[in-house]
Design a protein around this motif. Structure first.
Motif, PDB file in Angstrom:
ATOM      1  N   ARG A 194       0.807  -1.216   0.000  1.00  0.00           N
ATOM      2  CA  ARG A 194       0.000   0.000   0.000  1.00  0.00           C
ATOM      3  C   ARG A 194       0.843   1.269   0.000  1.00  0.00           C
ATOM      4  O   ARG A 194       0.363   2.340  -0.405  1.00  0.00           O
ATOM      5  CB  ARG A 194      -0.917   0.009   1.228  1.00  0.00           C
ATOM      6  CG  ARG A 194      -1.988  -1.066   1.207  1.00  0.00           C
ATOM      7  CD  ARG A 194      -2.981  -0.880   0.091  1.00  0.00           C
ATOM      8  NE  ARG A 194      -3.879   0.241   0.321  1.00  0.00           N
ATOM      9  CZ  ARG A 194      -4.816   0.631  -0.518  1.00  0.00           C
ATOM     10  NH1 ARG A 194      -4.966   0.001  -1.681  1.00  0.00           N
ATOM     11  NH2 ARG A 194      -5.589   1.658  -0.239  1.00  0.00           N
ATOM     12  N   GLU A 195       2.077   1.165   0.472  1.00  0.00           N
ATOM     13  CA  GLU A 195       2.923   2.360   0.509  1.00  0.00           C
ATOM     14  C   GLU A 195       3.353   2.805  -0.890  1.00  0.00           C
ATOM     15  O   GLU A 195       3.848   3.923  -1.070  1.00  0.00           O
ATOM     16  CB  GLU A 195       4.163   2.109   1.376  1.00  0.00           C
ATOM     17  CG  GLU A 195       5.181   1.123   0.814  1.00  0.00           C
ATOM     18  CD  GLU A 195       4.881  -0.321   1.174  1.00  0.00           C
ATOM     19  OE1 GLU A 195       5.771  -1.175   1.026  1.00  0.00           O
ATOM     20  OE2 GLU A 195       3.734  -0.584   1.602  1.00  0.00           O
ATOM     21  N   LEU A 196       3.176   1.926  -1.879  1.00  0.00           N
ATOM     22  CA  LEU A 196       3.541   2.258  -3.262  1.00  0.00           C
ATOM     23  C   LEU A 196       2.328   2.780  -4.022  1.00  0.00           C
ATOM     24  O   LEU A 196       1.259   2.160  -4.004  1.00  0.00           O
ATOM     25  CB  LEU A 196       4.098   1.034  -3.983  1.00  0.00           C
ATOM     26  CG  LEU A 196       5.402   0.435  -3.441  1.00  0.00           C
ATOM     27  CD1 LEU A 196       5.770  -0.813  -4.251  1.00  0.00           C
ATOM     28  CD2 LEU A 196       6.533   1.447  -3.492  1.00  0.00           C
ATOM     29  N   SER A 197       2.502   3.899  -4.668  1.00  0.00           N
ATOM     30  CA  SER A 197       1.422   4.414  -5.520  1.00  0.00           C
ATOM     31  C   SER A 197       1.414   3.661  -6.843  1.00  0.00           C
ATOM     32  O   SER A 197       2.365   2.936  -7.164  1.00  0.00           O
ATOM     33  CB  SER A 197       1.629   5.916  -5.778  1.00  0.00           C
ATOM     34  OG  SER A 197       2.789   6.107  -6.590  1.00  0.00           O
ATOM     35  N   ILE A 198       0.350   3.840  -7.615  1.00  0.00           N
ATOM     36  CA  ILE A 198       0.280   3.197  -8.937  1.00  0.00           C
ATOM     37  C   ILE A 198       1.430   3.682  -9.810  1.00  0.00           C
ATOM     38  O   ILE A 198       2.035   2.905 -10.558  1.00  0.00           O
ATOM     39  CB  ILE A 198      -1.077   3.490  -9.613  1.00  0.00           C
ATOM     40  CG1 ILE A 198      -2.235   2.931  -8.776  1.00  0.00           C
ATOM     41  CG2 ILE A 198      -1.101   2.883 -11.019  1.00  0.00           C
ATOM     42  CD1 ILE A 198      -2.192   1.434  -8.586  1.00  0.00           C
ATOM     43  N   LYS A 199       1.773   4.947  -9.667  1.00  0.00           N
ATOM     44  CA  LYS A 199       2.893   5.492 -10.435  1.00  0.00           C
ATOM     45  C   LYS A 199       4.204   4.825 -10.021  1.00  0.00           C
ATOM     46  O   LYS A 199       5.045   4.499 -10.872  1.00  0.00           O
ATOM     47  CB  LYS A 199       2.978   7.004 -10.231  1.00  0.00           C
ATOM     48  CG  LYS A 199       4.071   7.665 -11.076  1.00  0.00           C
ATOM     49  CD  LYS A 199       4.057   9.171 -10.898  1.00  0.00           C
ATOM     50  CE  LYS A 199       5.142   9.823 -11.779  1.00  0.00           C
ATOM     51  NZ  LYS A 199       5.164  11.303 -11.621  1.00  0.00           N
ATOM     52  N   ASP A 200       4.384   4.637  -8.706  1.00  0.00           N
ATOM     53  CA  ASP A 200       5.599   3.964  -8.219  1.00  0.00           C
ATOM     54  C   ASP A 200       5.716   2.561  -8.800  1.00  0.00           C
ATOM     55  O   ASP A 200       6.795   2.141  -9.238  1.00  0.00           O
ATOM     56  CB  ASP A 200       5.567   3.863  -6.691  1.00  0.00           C
ATOM     57  CG  ASP A 200       5.720   5.220  -6.019  1.00  0.00           C
ATOM     58  OD1 ASP A 200       6.311   6.116  -6.645  1.00  0.00           O
ATOM     59  OD2 ASP A 200       5.231   5.365  -4.880  1.00  0.00           O
ATOM     60  N   GLN A 254       2.623   6.234 -16.809  1.00  0.00           N
ATOM     61  CA  GLN A 254       1.593   5.603 -15.985  1.00  0.00           C
ATOM     62  C   GLN A 254       0.349   5.300 -16.809  1.00  0.00           C
ATOM     63  O   GLN A 254      -0.298   4.276 -16.611  1.00  0.00           O
ATOM     64  CB  GLN A 254       1.229   6.500 -14.807  1.00  0.00           C
ATOM     65  CG  GLN A 254       0.198   5.862 -13.871  1.00  0.00           C
ATOM     66  CD  GLN A 254      -0.176   6.766 -12.718  1.00  0.00           C
ATOM     67  OE1 GLN A 254       0.580   7.649 -12.338  1.00  0.00           O
ATOM     68  NE2 GLN A 254      -1.363   6.557 -12.158  1.00  0.00           N
ATOM     69  N   VAL A 292      -6.125   0.662 -10.427  1.00  0.00           N
ATOM     70  CA  VAL A 292      -6.803   1.201  -9.243  1.00  0.00           C
ATOM     71  C   VAL A 292      -7.923   0.271  -8.803  1.00  0.00           C
ATOM     72  O   VAL A 292      -8.054  -0.055  -7.614  1.00  0.00           O
ATOM     73  CB  VAL A 292      -7.359   2.615  -9.530  1.00  0.00           C
ATOM     74  CG1 VAL A 292      -8.169   3.106  -8.339  1.00  0.00           C
ATOM     75  CG2 VAL A 292      -6.214   3.583  -9.839  1.00  0.00           C
ATOM     76  N   ARG A 318      -6.473  -2.924  -7.300  1.00  0.00           N
ATOM     77  CA  ARG A 318      -5.951  -2.739  -5.932  1.00  0.00           C
ATOM     78  C   ARG A 318      -7.105  -2.613  -4.936  1.00  0.00           C
ATOM     79  O   ARG A 318      -7.022  -3.156  -3.825  1.00  0.00           O
ATOM     80  CB  ARG A 318      -5.060  -1.506  -5.890  1.00  0.00           C
ATOM     81  CG  ARG A 318      -4.717  -1.080  -4.461  1.00  0.00           C
ATOM     82  CD  ARG A 318      -3.662  -0.009  -4.428  1.00  0.00           C
ATOM     83  NE  ARG A 318      -2.337  -0.586  -4.370  1.00  0.00           N
ATOM     84  CZ  ARG A 318      -1.213   0.131  -4.310  1.00  0.00           C
ATOM     85  NH1 ARG A 318      -1.264   1.448  -4.322  1.00  0.00           N
ATOM     86  NH2 ARG A 318      -0.037  -0.451  -4.247  1.00  0.00           N
TER      87      ARG A 318
END
Length: 424
Positions: free
Chosen positions: A385-391, A401, A417, A420
């Motif tokens: 969860r600490e990672l964004s979709i961009k990450d 992205q 999205v 997740r």
């Protein structure tokens, strides 16, 4: 350390059968000895030549024979090839080393022949070799009955025996190692089930967590990741046991269902479809005979392992090697901006040749496979969860992205999205 043949796991009965067939086919005497020159075993009803029996009946000649075999066995093991020698009594014998995991543990001794027709010079030598034997005329008569074998035939027989014996030893070791691995995995299955029973595992009765692990397993199958397959399948089967509450009928049903999904994932990973279907037919026959939960679980692990082993049984060995190297390179570098040119350059082959290999053997393009790996890895990262979709997009090698979202939706049927959100 001087390891003896007696201390190994060699299948004595199987090797005896081979030695008996070899003796019948060649008409030659054969026996197994350890590195001390002591006879270990020989085919039933196989007798030494009249010459050798007579020699061994004389005084300390039996000990001399043993010493001849000891030296020959050690020399054969030292050079890891057949060792030819004249024994203390003057006849031709050869020792074929038995190599177990790189260590010589004994030899197959064969021969008791001559390489030339007996003449006066031979008899003179024979008398010198056996000066302590009083009944020389009897020895001479028995020597005249020895088979005369040409040097070419002796070499061919020795080489054939060397190949056959050491192939059988390696095969035997492989079988034993597979049995040991099977026993070990069965123990792990039992331990997993015991741990689940004791842990009071009470989650919701739905199969969401099970299905998430199932998707992860199928991803590892497609990528040919053996290490993660073994760990994931064990955990997955533990979940299945709890969710099914130990009900054999439900476990049998889910096991067959999982095997079918694994077969499809294996085909996606490069396994020939006809082979996959044949293996599934065999699996379904076997699973119907099973009535033990641990065996259900071992069967599913076994077929997953077999699918992986056969993914690259595609024909030409050079092609197999190239494909393995290409896949490994992609899996190790998927996070970088790699292209088909990079893979081809790494393998020192042309782009067109690499493309043909992927098309012919994996039924996809190189870029398709790179994308598949990236999407599978992106799915794994979604739980962080600490990672964004961009990450995540950046970590799996996508610069854009929006393009990552488009590719992800094409392969998974929903955008990142939505996927997740379904996980949590």
């Amino acid at each position: 350390m001087n390891k003896k043949i007696e201390d190994t796991d060699i299948d004595k009965n199987y090797l005896l059968d081979v030695m008996a067939s070899f003796s019948k086919a060649t008409g030659l005497y054969i026996e197994a000895v350890n590195n001390n020159g002591e006879s270990y075993f020989k085919p039933n009803n196989l007798e030494r030549s009249e010459f050798c029996k007579f020699i061994r009946s004389q005084g300390k000649c039996n000990e001399k024979c043993k010493e001849s075999y000891r030296v020959a066995s050690l020399e054969a093991g030292k050079w890891e090839e057949p060792y030819f020698f004249r024994c203390h009594a003057g006849i031709v014998i050869w020792a074929v080393p038995i190599i177990v995991r790189g260590v010589s543990v004994g030899s197959i001794v064969c021969g008791q022949v001559l390489m030339w027709e007996p003449d006066e010079f031979f008899y003179q030598e024979l008398k010198e070799f056996n000066s302590d034997i009083k009944e020389f005329n009897t020895l001479k008569e028995k020597a005249m009955k020895l088979e005369v074998v040409s040097a070419d035939r002796i070499q061919a027989v020795a080489d054939t025996l060397f190949v056959v014996v050491n192939y059988l030893v390696k095969r035997n070791i492989c079988i034993l190692e597979n049995k040991d691995a099977s026993r070990l995995f069965m123990q792990k299955i039992r331990q997993e089930l015991e741990d689940r029973k004791k842990s009071h595992f009470h989650k919701k009765d739905d199969y969401n967590s099970y299905l998430k692990k199932e998707r992860k397993l199928l991803s590892y199958i497609r990528l040919g990741d053996k290490v993660n397959i073994k760990n994931t399948i064990l955990n997955l089967l533990g979940d299945l046991y709890v969710k099914a509450r130990g009900d054999k009928n439900i476990i049998r049903l889910r096991t067959i269902e999982l095997a079918s999904l694994i077969s499809r994932a294996a085909v996606d990973g490069g396994l020939d479809g006809e082979i996959a279907m044949t293996m599934m037919e065999d699996f379904n026959k076997e699973i119907c005979k099973v009535d033990n939960i641990e065996c259900f679980f071992y069967e599913i692990y076994d077929i997953a392992r077999d699918f992986l082993d056969k993914i690259f049984v595609l024909g030409d060995k050079k092609h197999i090697s190239l494909l393995k190297k290409a896949r490994n390179f992609i899996i190790e570098n998927y996070s970088k901006p790699i292209k088909i040119e990079d893979v081809a350059q790494y393998l020192f082959i042309s782009k067109s040749h690499l493309s043909r290999l992927f098309r012919k053997e994996l039924d996809c393009t190189v870029n398709d496979y790179i994308t598949r790996v990236r999407v599978e890895k992106a799915v794994e990262l979604m739980k962080k969860r600490e990672l964004s979709i961009k990450d995540i997009s950046n970590r799996v090698g996508f610069k854009s992205q929006s393009y990552f979202t488009k590719v992800f939706k094409k392969h998974i049927d929903v955008n990142p999205v939505v996927y997740r959100n379904k996980l949590f």
